[in-house]
Motif scaffolding. Structure first.
Motif, PDB file in Angstrom:
ATOM      1  N   ALA A  78      34.190  42.712  37.366  1.00  0.00           N
ATOM      2  CA  ALA A  78      34.277  43.792  38.349  1.00  0.00           C
ATOM      3  C   ALA A  78      33.332  44.929  37.979  1.00  0.00           C
ATOM      4  O   ALA A  78      32.642  45.486  38.837  1.00  0.00           O
ATOM      5  CB  ALA A  78      35.716  44.307  38.423  1.00  0.00           C
ATOM      6  N   ARG A 134      29.738  43.743  38.672  1.00  0.00           N
ATOM      7  CA  ARG A 134      29.480  43.714  40.116  1.00  0.00           C
ATOM      8  C   ARG A 134      29.219  45.111  40.613  1.00  0.00           C
ATOM      9  O   ARG A 134      28.314  45.360  41.396  1.00  0.00           O
ATOM     10  CB  ARG A 134      30.691  43.136  40.852  1.00  0.00           C
ATOM     11  N   ASN A 135      30.039  46.020  40.129  1.00  0.00           N
ATOM     12  CA  ASN A 135      29.928  47.398  40.596  1.00  0.00           C
ATOM     13  C   ASN A 135      28.601  48.019  40.162  1.00  0.00           C
ATOM     14  O   ASN A 135      27.987  48.784  40.895  1.00  0.00           O
ATOM     15  CB  ASN A 135      31.105  48.201  40.035  1.00  0.00           C
ATOM     16  N   TYR A 145      35.416  53.468  42.742  1.00  0.00           N
ATOM     17  CA  TYR A 145      35.703  52.565  41.625  1.00  0.00           C
ATOM     18  C   TYR A 145      34.811  52.826  40.422  1.00  0.00           C
ATOM     19  O   TYR A 145      35.074  52.335  39.335  1.00  0.00           O
ATOM     20  CB  TYR A 145      35.620  51.107  42.081  1.00  0.00           C
ATOM     21  N   GLU A 192      37.944  39.040  34.614  1.00  0.00           N
ATOM     22  CA  GLU A 192      37.757  39.684  35.921  1.00  0.00           C
ATOM     23  C   GLU A 192      37.429  41.171  35.792  1.00  0.00           C
ATOM     24  O   GLU A 192      36.709  41.725  36.613  1.00  0.00           O
ATOM     25  CB  GLU A 192      39.008  39.500  36.776  1.00  0.00           C
ATOM     26  N   THR A 193      37.982  41.811  34.782  1.00  0.00           N
ATOM     27  CA  THR A 193      37.738  43.243  34.612  1.00  0.00           C
ATOM     28  C   THR A 193      36.259  43.495  34.328  1.00  0.00           C
ATOM     29  O   THR A 193      35.631  44.371  34.916  1.00  0.00           O
ATOM     30  CB  THR A 193      38.599  43.791  33.458  1.00  0.00           C
ATOM     31  N   ILE A 238      33.359  44.934  45.499  1.00  0.00           N
ATOM     32  CA  ILE A 238      32.584  46.160  45.288  1.00  0.00           C
ATOM     33  C   ILE A 238      33.029  46.909  44.042  1.00  0.00           C
ATOM     34  O   ILE A 238      32.709  48.075  43.881  1.00  0.00           O
ATOM     35  CB  ILE A 238      32.632  47.078  46.529  1.00  0.00           C
ATOM     36  N   GLY A 239      33.749  46.226  43.161  1.00  0.00           N
ATOM     37  CA  GLY A 239      33.916  46.803  41.830  1.00  0.00           C
ATOM     38  C   GLY A 239      35.324  47.177  41.409  1.00  0.00           C
ATOM     39  O   GLY A 239      35.498  47.804  40.371  1.00  0.00           O
ATOM     40  N   ALA A 240      36.355  46.804  42.195  1.00  0.00           N
ATOM     41  CA  ALA A 240      37.708  47.116  41.753  1.00  0.00           C
ATOM     42  C   ALA A 240      38.132  46.129  40.672  1.00  0.00           C
ATOM     43  O   ALA A 240      37.915  44.929  40.816  1.00  0.00           O
ATOM     44  CB  ALA A 240      38.678  47.029  42.930  1.00  0.00           C
ATOM     45  N   THR A 241      38.712  46.636  39.591  1.00  0.00           N
ATOM     46  CA  THR A 241      39.198  45.737  38.548  1.00  0.00           C
ATOM     47  C   THR A 241      40.567  45.206  38.958  1.00  0.00           C
ATOM     48  O   THR A 241      41.267  45.834  39.754  1.00  0.00           O
ATOM     49  CB  THR A 241      39.355  46.483  37.211  1.00  0.00           C
ATOM     50  N   PRO A 242      40.960  44.044  38.420  1.00  0.00           N
ATOM     51  CA  PRO A 242      42.272  43.499  38.771  1.00  0.00           C
ATOM     52  C   PRO A 242      43.385  44.501  38.500  1.00  0.00           C
ATOM     53  O   PRO A 242      44.335  44.626  39.270  1.00  0.00           O
ATOM     54  CB  PRO A 242      42.408  42.286  37.851  1.00  0.00           C
ATOM     55  N   PRO A 275      32.808  52.046  46.654  1.00  0.00           N
ATOM     56  CA  PRO A 275      32.242  51.624  45.356  1.00  0.00           C
ATOM     57  C   PRO A 275      32.142  52.783  44.367  1.00  0.00           C
ATOM     58  O   PRO A 275      32.332  52.597  43.159  1.00  0.00           O
ATOM     59  CB  PRO A 275      30.850  51.115  45.721  1.00  0.00           C
ATOM     60  N   ASN A 309      26.959  33.209  45.547  1.00  0.00           N
ATOM     61  CA  ASN A 309      28.223  33.668  44.966  1.00  0.00           C
ATOM     62  C   ASN A 309      28.167  33.690  43.446  1.00  0.00           C
ATOM     63  O   ASN A 309      28.750  34.563  42.812  1.00  0.00           O
ATOM     64  CB  ASN A 309      29.376  32.788  45.438  1.00  0.00           C
ATOM     65  N   LEU A 311      30.747  36.401  42.082  1.00  0.00           N
ATOM     66  CA  LEU A 311      31.983  36.212  42.838  1.00  0.00           C
ATOM     67  C   LEU A 311      32.585  34.864  42.449  1.00  0.00           C
ATOM     68  O   LEU A 311      33.714  34.560  42.771  1.00  0.00           O
ATOM     69  CB  LEU A 311      31.703  36.242  44.341  1.00  0.00           C
ATOM     70  N   ASP A 312      31.799  34.053  41.770  1.00  0.00           N
ATOM     71  CA  ASP A 312      32.224  32.709  41.403  1.00  0.00           C
ATOM     72  C   ASP A 312      31.580  32.370  40.059  1.00  0.00           C
ATOM     73  O   ASP A 312      30.559  32.957  39.697  1.00  0.00           O
ATOM     74  CB  ASP A 312      31.762  31.719  42.492  1.00  0.00           C
ATOM     75  N   ASN A 313      32.218  31.470  39.320  1.00  0.00           N
ATOM     76  CA  ASN A 313      31.665  31.082  38.017  1.00  0.00           C
ATOM     77  C   ASN A 313      30.870  29.791  38.119  1.00  0.00           C
ATOM     78  O   ASN A 313      31.173  28.939  38.938  1.00  0.00           O
ATOM     79  CB  ASN A 313      32.797  30.883  37.008  1.00  0.00           C
ATOM     80  N   LYS A 327      39.788  34.806  42.942  1.00  0.00           N
ATOM     81  CA  LYS A 327      38.385  35.188  42.974  1.00  0.00           C
ATOM     82  C   LYS A 327      38.090  35.871  44.295  1.00  0.00           C
ATOM     83  O   LYS A 327      38.597  35.467  45.342  1.00  0.00           O
ATOM     84  CB  LYS A 327      37.518  33.936  42.842  1.00  0.00           C
ATOM     85  N   PRO A 328      37.255  36.886  44.256  1.00  0.00           N
ATOM     86  CA  PRO A 328      36.966  37.606  45.498  1.00  0.00           C
ATOM     87  C   PRO A 328      36.442  36.690  46.591  1.00  0.00           C
ATOM     88  O   PRO A 328      36.732  36.896  47.769  1.00  0.00           O
ATOM     89  CB  PRO A 328      35.931  38.639  45.085  1.00  0.00           C
TER      90      PRO A 328
END
Lengths: 230, 411
Positions: free
Chosen positions: A78, A81-82, A110, A74-75, B320-324, A107, A49, A54-56, B403-404
């Motif tokens: 995200a 991750r993408n 996004y 988070e932005t 899979i990449g969506a921002t908040p 994906p 994770n 997905l986790d810090n 968190k996801p």
């Protein structure tokens, strides 16, 4: 590809703090297929994770493809991750009201890719996993193996640097497991770096490196001769 | 917010989650529907109330004789007061400056009136020419009683629309003779009145004629005065006071006796009725607001439930990449879209319902022409949309920040 130094992670459960990862050092090169093994509670999923953003993590450093991953908003996470990561989960985690194709498309949606392009691309990846004819079926109309293949196509469609699989065969029977692992091996052969968390000995033998965790530390890290899945 | 892609994604989600959509949509639609219907019915009730006063001139006062309740100037109490021709003439003369129209009105109890083979019971009123002005009577056919009829004590009658309908049907009544009280009366006119059916069941005759058939009595019954509207509200009050003290003095009634004569004025009635209809309006508004609040709470609950139900999906999207931000917008846009559409459906149904009622409830429930003005209706719908949005925003914001991995573990 992945450089981890002195990684620490603990969870707060009520008043107590549970120290899950106790200073891990791990380096994974591009094109490796690594099995992360350990009994439950060993910290293997936590590690995945953190690698998957997905986790810090609490302490230590983590570098992914030359980028230092620190606590980020988070932005940003995200976006990374993408761009960098593809996920495959034990429970597939497909969106149940979207058909196979739309799940694979997500994906790319996004990423802001145009509708036509993403549909074409998603269809290509779906046919790569052998499900071209199932593209318009909903997840509940697919078998477990098919679902996992859709999930793999979804993870691959954004062309990530690293594919992370958390117990990808955990919900599958042994034959289907082999098919899925065969697919993972093929993707790996094409040059993709892949991490597979598993507690199954068979599965780990199909990778080319095994990292074994116990109580939050790496107790074993060896290269092995890969077994063919099929 | 207006990208086509985003809308397609949202429409896709909405159409593939029908139960959720219908649940949220019907709450909003029902809320608006009930609000519109209740508010409209309240307005209908108010309309009825207002219509009670519609047929009277606003600048009219009715002076009714009563019985004294205090002894005064040698007279005992409980003396019956009556107005006679002299009172009428003197009041007409003395207050000429204020008066626009004045008439006596002798109301007889309902009696049998017939024409050929048809008959029914109707009330007869002896009045003067100005009565037409005082009661805002509208002539449909023929003419009203004039001053020559009064002088000549003609046996003429002006009949209400419903009297004509009962006795004559389609026949033209003008110039025909009807029978009443053993005498024949010539019909010279037919009138209608906005005051409702009861007003149109009266028969008017010259008051002098009525007096003469009552063995030459000179009792004039009530006196109705329409004052000049130029004198204004204060002038009207003063006029009322003056005329009251004039009559009391003339009739030897104790100035402090509240019962000797009664003066009713449309303006004071109107004031009361306006107060009452304001209270009515407050109640209606309160009920409407309550309904709206219930609707808002309903949609809030559903939004919380929807986001809760979608936690895992939102987690997948984030993985899979969506921002908040995109998550919040998705939930918001979806909820606003659903509330807007269903809000307007509710609005439309409510307005349809009200207009289908029309005046059907007038007889039994005193509801006339129920309606909701567009402004109120749109405001109510907008409020529900805004609060639905806020209700969706809070849990969506929360969901977008978890968190996801937590969302995904939530099985």
């Amino acid at each position: 590809m992945i450089k981890i130094k002195n990684l620490h992670k603990s969870y707060n459960i009520g008043k107590n703090s549970l120290h899950v990862l106790k200073g891990l050092d791990l380096e994974i090169k591009e094109g490796e297929l690594v099995a992360i093994m350990g009994s439950s509670g060993s910290g293997k999923s936590t590690l995945l994770n953190i690698i998957g953003m997905l986790d810090n993590h609490d302490k230590g450093s983590y570098e992914l493809d030359g980028v230092i991953i620190k606590k980020m908003n988070e932005t940003k996470a995200a976006e990374y991750r993408n761009k960098f990561l593809g996920f495959v989960f034990q429970s597939f985690n497909l969106i149940n009201y979207k058909n196979a194709l739309d799940n694979v498309i997500l994906p790319l949606y996004y990423q802001g890719i145009s509708r036509k392009v993403r549909e074409k691309k998603a269809l290509k990846y779906l046919s790569d996993v052998g499900l071209k004819n199932w593209s318009h079926h909903l997840p509940n109309e697919l078998s477990g193996g098919q679902k996992q293949r859709v999930a793999i196509a979804r993870a691959m469609v954004s062309e990530p640097k690293v594919l992370l699989a958390d117990e990808p065969t955990g919900a599958l029977d042994s034959n289907t497991s082999k098919e899925v692992m065969d697919l993972i091996q093929k993707i790996n052969k094409a040059g993709k770096t892949i991490l597979v968390v598993t507690h199954e000995h068979d599965i780990s033998q199909m990778c080319n490196r095994i990292v074994r965790l116990k109580d939050g530390v790496i107790v074993e890290d060896k290269k092995i001769k890969q077994k063919k899945a099929l | 917010m207006f990208s086509r892609d985003r809308w397609l994604e949202i429409l896709d989600t909405i159409s593939k989650n029908k139960l959720r959509t219908i649940l949220a949509g019907s709450t909003v639609a029902l809320g608006i529907l009930i609000f519109i219907v209740l508010y409209g019915l309240g307005n209908g009730l108010e309309n009825t109330f207002k219509s009670f006063f519609k047929d009277d001139q606003l600048n009219t006062i009715w002076i009714n004789p009563g019985r004294t309740s205090k002894p005064y100037a040698g007279y005992e109490s409980n003396r019956r007061i009556e107005f006679d021709n002299d009172d009428y003439a003197d009041i007409s003369e003395k207050f000429n400056f204020f008066i626009d129209g004045i008439t006596p009105r002798i109301t007889l109890t309902a009696r049998n009136i017939s024409y050929k083979l048809k008959s029914n019971n109707f009330s007869v009123r002896g009045v003067g020419p100005d009565h037409q002005k005082n009661e805002m009577t509208i002539m449909m056919q023929g003419r009203f009683i004039n001053s020559i009829d009064i002088i000549n004590k003609e046996r003429y009658v002006v009949i209400g629309r419903l009297v004509k309908q009962d006795l004559f049907g389609e026949e033209n009544p003008i110039g025909k003779f009807i029978n009443g009280g053993g005498r024949t009366w010539k019909v010279i006119g037919v009138f209608q009145d906005d005051g409702g059916d009861n007003e149109e069941r009266y028969i008017y005759a010259p008051y002098t004629t009525i007096q003469s058939i009552q063995r030459g009595s000179d009792n004039v019954g009530q006196i109705i005065i329409t004052y000049k509207s130029e004198i204004g509200f204060d002038g009207a009050l003063e006029f009322e006071k003056k005329i009251k003290s004039y009559i009391k003095n003339r009739k030897k009634i104790d100035p402090t006796d509240p019962r000797g004569i009664f003066i009713r004025s449309a303006s004071s009635d109107l004031k009361e009725s306006e107060d009452f209809s304001n209270v009515l309006k407050m109640i209606v508004s309160f009920v409407g607001f309550g309904t709206l609040l219930a609707g808002i709470i309903g949609i809030s609950n559903i939004m919380v439930y929807v986001v809760k139900e979608r936690t895992k999906e939102l987690g997948i999207r984030k993985a899979i990449g969506a921002t908040p931000k995109s998550i919040v917008w998705m939930v918001l846009q979806e909820s606003i879209f659903i509330t807007t559409i269903s809000g307007y459906i509710g609005l439309f149904l409510g307005v349809m319902f009200l207009s289908s009622i029309g005046d059907a409830l007038q007889e039994d429930f005193y509801i006339i022409d129920p309606y909701v003005d567009l402004y109120t209706a749109l405001l109510a719908t907008l409020m529900l949309i805004v609060f639905g949005g806020i209700a969706g925003f809070v849990p969506a914001k929360k969901a977008s920040n978890i968190k996801p991995i937590e969302a995904l573990n939530d099985k």
